[in-house]
Design an enzyme around this catalytic site. Structure first.
Site, PDB file in Angstrom:
ATOM      1  N   LYS A 177      75.732  44.761  49.070  1.00 49.10           N
ATOM      2  CA  LYS A 177      74.623  45.380  48.342  1.00 49.10           C
ATOM      3  C   LYS A 177      73.939  44.372  47.410  1.00 49.10           C
ATOM      4  O   LYS A 177      72.720  44.189  47.449  1.00 49.10           O
ATOM      5  CB  LYS A 177      75.148  46.585  47.556  1.00 49.10           C
ATOM      6  CG  LYS A 177      74.145  47.227  46.651  1.00 49.10           C
ATOM      7  CD  LYS A 177      73.041  47.929  47.421  1.00 49.10           C
ATOM      8  CE  LYS A 177      71.976  48.378  46.458  1.00 49.10           C
ATOM      9  NZ  LYS A 177      71.022  49.271  47.046  1.00 49.10           N
ATOM     10  N   CYS A 184      66.029  48.376  40.724  1.00 52.79           N
ATOM     11  CA  CYS A 184      67.040  47.775  41.613  1.00 52.79           C
ATOM     12  C   CYS A 184      67.005  46.259  41.553  1.00 52.79           C
ATOM     13  O   CYS A 184      67.946  45.641  41.055  1.00 52.79           O
ATOM     14  CB  CYS A 184      66.818  48.275  43.037  1.00 52.79           C
ATOM     15  SG  CYS A 184      66.949  50.060  43.131  1.00 52.79           S
ATOM     16  N   LYS A 197      55.801  50.261  42.299  1.00 51.27           N
ATOM     17  CA  LYS A 197      55.292  50.090  43.667  1.00 51.27           C
ATOM     18  C   LYS A 197      54.653  51.418  44.076  1.00 51.27           C
ATOM     19  O   LYS A 197      54.828  52.430  43.385  1.00 51.27           O
ATOM     20  CB  LYS A 197      56.420  49.689  44.620  1.00 51.27           C
ATOM     21  CG  LYS A 197      57.482  50.757  44.827  1.00 51.27           C
ATOM     22  CD  LYS A 197      58.406  50.352  45.956  1.00 51.27           C
ATOM     23  CE  LYS A 197      59.271  51.510  46.362  1.00 51.27           C
ATOM     24  NZ  LYS A 197      60.128  51.220  47.483  1.00 51.27           N
TER      25      LYS A 197
HETATM   26  C1  UGA Z   1      65.135  48.137  46.922  1.00 48.56           C
HETATM   27  C2  UGA Z   1      65.618  47.752  48.324  1.00 48.56           C
HETATM   28  O1  UGA Z   1      64.495  47.469  49.157  1.00 48.56           O
HETATM   29  C3  UGA Z   1      66.465  48.858  48.941  1.00 48.56           C
HETATM   30  O2  UGA Z   1      66.982  48.431  50.197  1.00 48.56           O
HETATM   31  C4  UGA Z   1      67.614  49.198  47.993  1.00 48.56           C
HETATM   32  O3  UGA Z   1      68.400  50.262  48.490  1.00 48.56           O
HETATM   33  C5  UGA Z   1      67.058  49.600  46.637  1.00 48.56           C
HETATM   34  O4  UGA Z   1      66.273  48.503  46.123  1.00 48.56           O
HETATM   35  C6  UGA Z   1      68.212  49.899  45.725  1.00 48.56           C
HETATM   36  O5  UGA Z   1      68.992  48.994  45.424  1.00 48.56           O
HETATM   37  O6  UGA Z   1      68.429  51.073  45.399  1.00 48.56           O
HETATM   38  P1  UGA Z   1      63.141  49.639  45.935  1.00 48.56           P
HETATM   39  O7  UGA Z   1      63.536  49.105  44.599  1.00 48.56           O
HETATM   40  O8  UGA Z   1      62.898  51.093  46.105  1.00 48.56           O
HETATM   41  O9  UGA Z   1      64.253  49.249  47.049  1.00 48.56           O
HETATM   42  O10 UGA Z   1      61.792  48.911  46.312  1.00 48.56           O
HETATM   43  P2  UGA Z   1      61.269  47.820  47.341  1.00 48.56           P
HETATM   44  O11 UGA Z   1      60.389  48.463  48.321  1.00 48.56           O
HETATM   45  O12 UGA Z   1      62.357  46.985  47.860  1.00 48.56           O
HETATM   46  O13 UGA Z   1      60.363  46.939  46.372  1.00 48.56           O
HETATM   47  C7  UGA Z   1      60.892  46.300  45.219  1.00 48.56           C
HETATM   48  C8  UGA Z   1      59.824  45.528  44.488  1.00 48.56           C
HETATM   49  O14 UGA Z   1      59.437  44.374  45.221  1.00 48.56           O
HETATM   50  C9  UGA Z   1      58.531  46.310  44.234  1.00 48.56           C
HETATM   51  O15 UGA Z   1      58.096  46.052  42.910  1.00 48.56           O
HETATM   52  C10 UGA Z   1      57.553  45.729  45.231  1.00 48.56           C
HETATM   53  O16 UGA Z   1      56.225  45.809  44.789  1.00 48.56           O
HETATM   54  C11 UGA Z   1      58.039  44.293  45.295  1.00 48.56           C
HETATM   55  N1  UGA Z   1      57.682  43.593  46.555  1.00 48.56           N
HETATM   56  C12 UGA Z   1      58.225  44.019  47.733  1.00 48.56           C
HETATM   57  C13 UGA Z   1      56.838  42.485  46.534  1.00 48.56           C
HETATM   58  O17 UGA Z   1      56.357  42.074  45.465  1.00 48.56           O
HETATM   59  N2  UGA Z   1      56.565  41.829  47.709  1.00 48.56           N
HETATM   60  C14 UGA Z   1      57.089  42.237  48.887  1.00 48.56           C
HETATM   61  O18 UGA Z   1      56.798  41.576  49.922  1.00 48.56           O
HETATM   62  C15 UGA Z   1      57.944  43.359  48.900  1.00 48.56           C
END
Ligand code: UGA
Length: 443
Positions: free
Chosen positions: A218, A274, A334
């Site tokens: 994780k 996260c 996000k």
């Molecule tokens: C993240 C992980 O993707 C999940 O697999 C995990 O289960 C979860 O954390 C957790 O530990 O509970 P999450 O925090 O919901 O999920 O959001 P993401 O979609 O992963 O995005 C995280 C951040 O990264 C957001 O602020 C998003 O804007 C940013 N991001 C994402 C970017 O800046 N660039 C990208 O290419 C992708």
């Protein structure tokens, strides 16, 4: 199976609703009486697409129940998931006090065999600590500990839970492994059924490991994804210096299946409850075992600098920010969530307020949560109201609603035709043609 989920945050509530949906009897327990009362009324304490329908359906069909009493959860179930929060302490370490408290309460109430499963994101070796704690109690000693990390993303949590790309189970014996395999079998089977319909065999890997490996999977997964984002953000800075376009660079990199296109979106950086906290917790736990995780420290450093980079761009466009009105589109960390925790918007707003700019803000769903955090900002009812008479418009969260804006109308409303895009949602050539001064990240 009879299961209970302790903690009704994002992970706990989704886990409970989804396990009920696939046929289990589930009790979701939380010591927050207000939250449980809200849930009992059919209202959701968080915004998550489809969650409300799923909860309602399973409550109506008498598979999903809510309670404030751990003893009720423990007595009525054989598998107990711990899904309480593990927030960061000041030094970045994970605060495990809720996990410990809940485990003590479970231990005190156990009268027969229980499988206790860590679902909360915890540092490696937490399972061993939980085992020690259970053994210290005089109560019933017939139990197993398992680690079953959750990989769902906010905003697509139900889909992710029911269609996982892998299921990881960390156990110490076959009995515990078999219980969890059985619990997940409808989800694995469902995916086979639905994929067979489209004649695609989509196999969900079920990985069985020891406790420590599951715990590490994780932290390592989240930190790796965070590293991908910081990597592309560093590349974005270089792109700006040499006249390249980070969107094209990411696209070219992403075609390589060893790299892949996901998580290569440059911008104002990652937030949420996260990545920032798991990254810190991983650095801390590595340090405790005498490993200086410099790589992740740099990932964190690059990310912390992203809001400043965005504000620099606003300054490049407007020079002095004092008394200028800046419109902010997007507050949640996000799209498709109302979660404001560690949202980059908070730091962007903080930096702009230090420059004495006036702020008008809008988010499609996060404004109620934002009101509890942000001070001295004016809330708009839509993006157009935010743009009206503002000196610049800044995109901080890439909601689809913003991609579809009537840009000619926006231009007419803005005092200066300036858009600073922290998420690269528009095409620079088109924006120039429309007459905007358009600044993006790494383009
Ligand atoms: C993240 C992980 O993707 C999940 O697999 C995990 O289960 C979860 O954390 C957790 O530990 O509970 P999450 O925090 O919901 O999920 O959001 P993401 O979609 O992963 O995005 C995280 C951040 O990264 C957001 O602020 C998003 O804007 C940013 N991001 C994402 C970017 O800046 N660039 C990208 O290419 C992708």
């Amino acid at each position: 199976m009879n299961i209970s989920i302790i903690g009704t945050g994002h992970v706990g509530l989704v886990t409970g609703a989804c396990f009920a949906e696939v046929g289990n009897q589930v009790i979701c327990v939380d010591n927050d009486e207000k939250k449980i009362a809200t849930l009992k009324k059919g209202k959701m304490p968080i915004y998550e697409p489809h969650l409300e329908e799923l909860v309602k359906k399973n409550v109506d069909e008498e598979r999903l129940f809510f309670s404030t009493l751990i003893e009720e959860g423990v007595s009525k179930s054989s598998v107990i998931f711990i899904a309480v929060g593990t927030p960061p302490k000041e030094n970045g370490e994970a605060d495990l006090s809720s996990v410990e408290k809940v485990c003590s309460q479970i231990a005190r109430n156990m009268k027969n065999y229980k499988l206790v499963v860590e679902k909360s994101t915890v540092p490696v070796q937490t399972g061993q600590w939980i085992k020690r704690l259970f053994n210290l109690h005089d109560s019933h000693r017939d139990f197993d500990i398992a680690s079953n990390p959750e990989f769902l993303r906010e905003g697509s949590a139900i889909h992710d839970f029911l269609n996982p790309d892998r299921i990881v189970i960390g156990v110490e014996n076959e009995k515990a492994a078999n219980i969890l395999k059985e619990l997940y079998s409808p989800i694995i089977k469902r995916s086979f059924d639905s994929s067979l319909k489209s004649s695609l065999v989509n196999h969900i890997p079920l990985l069985i490991t020891d406790l420590q490996s599951a715990e590490l999977i994780k932290h390592a997964s989240n930190s790796f994804l965070a590293a991908k984002i910081s990597f592309i953000n560093a590349v974005a800075d270089i792109c700006e210096r040499v006249g390249a376009d980070v969107e094209k660079v990411a696209q070219g990199m992403g075609y390589d299946p060893r790299i892949g296109p996901a998580f290569l979106k440059a911008g104002v950086g990652f937030g949420g409850f996260c990545f920032p906290k798991d990254l810190q917790a991983f650095i801390q736990i590595a340090g405790k075992f005498n490993y200086d995780f410099c790589l992740l420290k740099e990932v964190e450093k690059i990310n912390k600098d992203r809001p400043r980079r965005l504000v620099e761009k606003i300054k490049e466009a407007l020079w002095v920010l004092k008394d200028k009105t800046i419109g902010i589109l997007g507050l949640a960390f996000k799209p498709d969530t109302d979660d404001m925790r560690f949202a980059p918007s908070i730091e962007v707003i903080n930096l702009l307020q230090k420059e004495k700019a006036k702020l008008k803000v809008y988010d499609p769903v996060a404004m109620d949560k934002a009101k509890m955090i942000l001070e001295d900002v004016e809330y708009g009812k839509d993006p157009y109201q935010v743009a009206d008479a503002s000196n610049a418009l800044v995109i901080v969260t890439e909601w689809n609603e913003f991609r579809d804006l009537d840009l000619a109308k926006i231009k007419g409303l803005l005092a200066n035709p300036i858009i600073v895009d922290g998420r690269n949602i528009f095409d620079p050539v088109k924006m120039k043609k429309l007459g905007f001064i358009y600044k993006a990240m790494g383009r």
